[in-house]
Design a protein around this motif. Sequence first.
Motif, PDB file in Angstrom:
ATOM      1  N   ASN A   1       1.333  23.431  10.019  1.00  0.00           N
ATOM      2  CA  ASN A   1       0.066  23.346  10.747  1.00  0.00           C
ATOM      3  C   ASN A   1      -0.887  22.359  10.080  1.00  0.00           C
ATOM      4  N   ALA A   2      -0.964  22.427   8.747  1.00  0.00           N
ATOM      5  CA  ALA A   2      -1.816  21.487   8.007  1.00  0.00           C
ATOM      6  C   ALA A   2      -1.294  20.063   8.135  1.00  0.00           C
ATOM      7  N   LEU A   3       0.022  19.913   8.130  1.00  0.00           N
ATOM      8  CA  LEU A   3       0.613  18.578   8.277  1.00  0.00           C
ATOM      9  C   LEU A   3       0.216  17.963   9.615  1.00  0.00           C
ATOM     10  N   GLN A   4       0.306  18.736  10.669  1.00  0.00           N
ATOM     11  CA  GLN A   4       0.021  18.237  12.010  1.00  0.00           C
ATOM     12  C   GLN A   4      -1.464  17.956  12.223  1.00  0.00           C
ATOM     13  N   ASN A   5      -2.310  18.860  11.757  1.00  0.00           N
ATOM     14  CA  ASN A   5      -3.734  18.787  12.094  1.00  0.00           C
ATOM     15  C   ASN A   5      -4.608  18.077  11.074  1.00  0.00           C
ATOM     16  N   PHE A   6      -4.088  17.887   9.873  1.00  0.00           N
ATOM     17  CA  PHE A   6      -4.894  17.197   8.855  1.00  0.00           C
ATOM     18  C   PHE A   6      -4.165  16.005   8.239  1.00  0.00           C
ATOM     19  N   TRP A   7      -2.996  16.264   7.622  1.00  0.00           N
ATOM     20  CA  TRP A   7      -2.350  15.209   6.849  1.00  0.00           C
ATOM     21  C   TRP A   7      -1.915  14.034   7.712  1.00  0.00           C
ATOM     22  N   LEU A   8      -1.271  14.296   8.851  1.00  0.00           N
ATOM     23  CA  LEU A   8      -0.787  13.183   9.669  1.00  0.00           C
ATOM     24  C   LEU A   8      -1.922  12.316  10.225  1.00  0.00           C
ATOM     25  N   PRO A   9      -3.031  12.894  10.726  1.00  0.00           N
ATOM     26  CA  PRO A   9      -4.138  12.027  11.152  1.00  0.00           C
ATOM     27  C   PRO A   9      -4.645  11.127  10.023  1.00  0.00           C
ATOM     28  N   CYS A  10      -4.740  11.669   8.809  1.00  0.00           N
ATOM     29  CA  CYS A  10      -5.191  10.852   7.678  1.00  0.00           C
ATOM     30  C   CYS A  10      -4.168   9.764   7.359  1.00  0.00           C
TER      31      CYS A  10
ATOM     32  N   LEU B   1       0.862  -1.177   0.000  1.00  0.00           N
ATOM     33  CA  LEU B   1       0.000   0.000   0.000  1.00  0.00           C
ATOM     34  C   LEU B   1       0.899   1.228   0.000  1.00  0.00           C
ATOM     35  N   VAL B   2       0.649   2.129  -0.942  1.00  0.00           N
ATOM     36  CA  VAL B   2       1.547   3.262  -1.171  1.00  0.00           C
ATOM     37  C   VAL B   2       0.803   4.577  -0.942  1.00  0.00           C
ATOM     38  N   GLN B   3       1.497   5.497  -0.260  1.00  0.00           N
ATOM     39  CA  GLN B   3       1.016   6.872  -0.126  1.00  0.00           C
ATOM     40  C   GLN B   3       2.183   7.824  -0.345  1.00  0.00           C
ATOM     41  N   GLY B   4       1.862   9.068  -0.657  1.00  0.00           N
ATOM     42  CA  GLY B   4       2.914  10.060  -0.831  1.00  0.00           C
ATOM     43  C   GLY B   4       2.384  11.463  -0.628  1.00  0.00           C
ATOM     44  N   LEU B   5       3.278  12.335  -0.200  1.00  0.00           N
ATOM     45  CA  LEU B   5       2.944  13.748   0.007  1.00  0.00           C
ATOM     46  C   LEU B   5       4.247  14.529  -0.079  1.00  0.00           C
ATOM     47  N   THR B   6       4.313  15.502  -0.983  1.00  0.00           N
ATOM     48  CA  THR B   6       5.533  16.299  -1.106  1.00  0.00           C
ATOM     49  C   THR B   6       5.588  17.284   0.056  1.00  0.00           C
ATOM     50  N   LEU B   7       6.467  17.014   1.007  1.00  0.00           N
ATOM     51  CA  LEU B   7       6.493  17.757   2.266  1.00  0.00           C
ATOM     52  C   LEU B   7       7.103  19.141   2.132  1.00  0.00           C
ATOM     53  N   ASN B   8       7.869  19.372   1.074  1.00  0.00           N
ATOM     54  CA  ASN B   8       8.543  20.668   0.962  1.00  0.00           C
ATOM     55  C   ASN B   8       7.580  21.826   0.724  1.00  0.00           C
ATOM     56  N   ASN B   9       6.348  21.546   0.282  1.00  0.00           N
ATOM     57  CA  ASN B   9       5.375  22.632   0.110  1.00  0.00           C
ATOM     58  C   ASN B   9       4.106  22.377   0.925  1.00  0.00           C
ATOM     59  N   THR B  10       4.239  21.620   2.042  1.00  0.00           N
ATOM     60  CA  THR B  10       3.104  21.350   2.924  1.00  0.00           C
ATOM     61  C   THR B  10       3.268  22.151   4.213  1.00  0.00           C
ATOM     62  N   PRO B  11       2.350  23.082   4.521  1.00  0.00           N
ATOM     63  CA  PRO B  11       2.459  23.871   5.757  1.00  0.00           C
ATOM     64  C   PRO B  11       2.467  22.977   6.997  1.00  0.00           C
TER      65      PRO B  11
ATOM     66  N   ASP C   1      -4.770   8.098  -1.650  1.00  0.00           N
ATOM     67  CA  ASP C   1      -4.364   9.491  -1.510  1.00  0.00           C
ATOM     68  C   ASP C   1      -4.127   9.861  -0.051  1.00  0.00           C
ATOM     69  N   ALA C   2      -3.219  10.816   0.158  1.00  0.00           N
ATOM     70  CA  ALA C   2      -2.854  11.230   1.514  1.00  0.00           C
ATOM     71  C   ALA C   2      -3.974  11.979   2.217  1.00  0.00           C
ATOM     72  N   ASP C   3      -4.972  12.473   1.475  1.00  0.00           N
ATOM     73  CA  ASP C   3      -6.080  13.198   2.103  1.00  0.00           C
ATOM     74  C   ASP C   3      -7.307  12.301   2.314  1.00  0.00           C
ATOM     75  N   ILE C   4      -7.063  11.006   2.460  1.00  0.00           N
ATOM     76  CA  ILE C   4      -8.129  10.048   2.759  1.00  0.00           C
ATOM     77  C   ILE C   4      -7.951   9.539   4.186  1.00  0.00           C
ATOM     78  N   PHE C   5      -9.057   9.462   4.905  1.00  0.00           N
ATOM     79  CA  PHE C   5      -9.061   8.975   6.289  1.00  0.00           C
ATOM     80  C   PHE C   5      -9.787   7.635   6.337  1.00  0.00           C
ATOM     81  N   ALA C   6      -9.165   6.653   6.980  1.00  0.00           N
ATOM     82  CA  ALA C   6      -9.819   5.350   7.161  1.00  0.00           C
ATOM     83  C   ALA C   6     -10.614   5.393   8.466  1.00  0.00           C
ATOM     84  N   TRP C   7     -11.927   5.419   8.350  1.00  0.00           N
ATOM     85  CA  TRP C   7     -12.811   5.440   9.514  1.00  0.00           C
ATOM     86  C   TRP C   7     -13.160   3.990   9.844  1.00  0.00           C
TER      87      TRP C   7
END
Length: 260
Positions: free
Chosen positions: A18-27, A6-16, A96-102
């Motif tokens: 605050n968004a990384l901590q509060n949205f991307w990492l939980p997902c 299972l593969v995911q990716g997110l280019t961190l060099n242009n990810t704020p 995708d990195a903006d998907i959350f598994a509920w």
Amino acid sequence: MPTKALVQGLTLNNTPKNALQNFWLPCLNSIKRWAKDNDWEYHFFDSALSPFDVGELLGIDYRHGSRDAQYRSGQFYKLQWVHSLCDQYEQIMWIDADIFAWGNPEVPIKFETHPDIFHTMQTSRELCWDRPNLSIFCSSSKTIRELCEWHETMLRDPAQRDDLYITLITLYKYGELGGFYDEHAIMPWCEKNKDRLALYTQTSDYFPEATCDWAHDSTRMFETCSEDSFLHFAGHNKQRMFNKFRAYKAYLAVISKDIE
């Protein structure tokens, strides 16, 4: 050879941050947990393996400036990332990195029956053609490799582009197409390989009567979603939608206690 990646990716060099901590990492953490619980080996990429400017390769001037061009190039990297693992696994899944598994979604895909089918989502059509939604896709490494190598050829060799590929680029240049993204780029491959294509239609403004009950897109998410499903927070209001989902979960928890 290990079976499933299972593969995911997110280019961190242009990810704020605050968004990384509060949205991307939980997902991301929710998908990593789901992968472990369902015997998928998890891989995460935080930068391109071989950076490129998709606008320059395709002769496209993305309309919203350099930030949009950078974002669009990042969308195309997912095929580069999954391709890099094809020699190590029999089956490849992208989420995708903006998907959350509920909860623990059950993916109703039987690789044993038709291993080379390309499974992906769908939320819309583009004119008369099916448009895949690459938020989730999976297939055998053989099919993933074939798609990725075709895609690389289309990007880098204009002489190899077929009529549909050229048509979609031209429609975008003249303002008749809302975008030319990674999903548009593989539409010609999907058209040629309809016998190996499985589209899972999600409820959306385009498909109000869709039947996929294990993955939901943000356009109509709260009308259809339930626990044990993937939630895709697409678009520009990801954090707001995710906060709304957290409030929704908290509300369900209170209601559940009241019923007890």
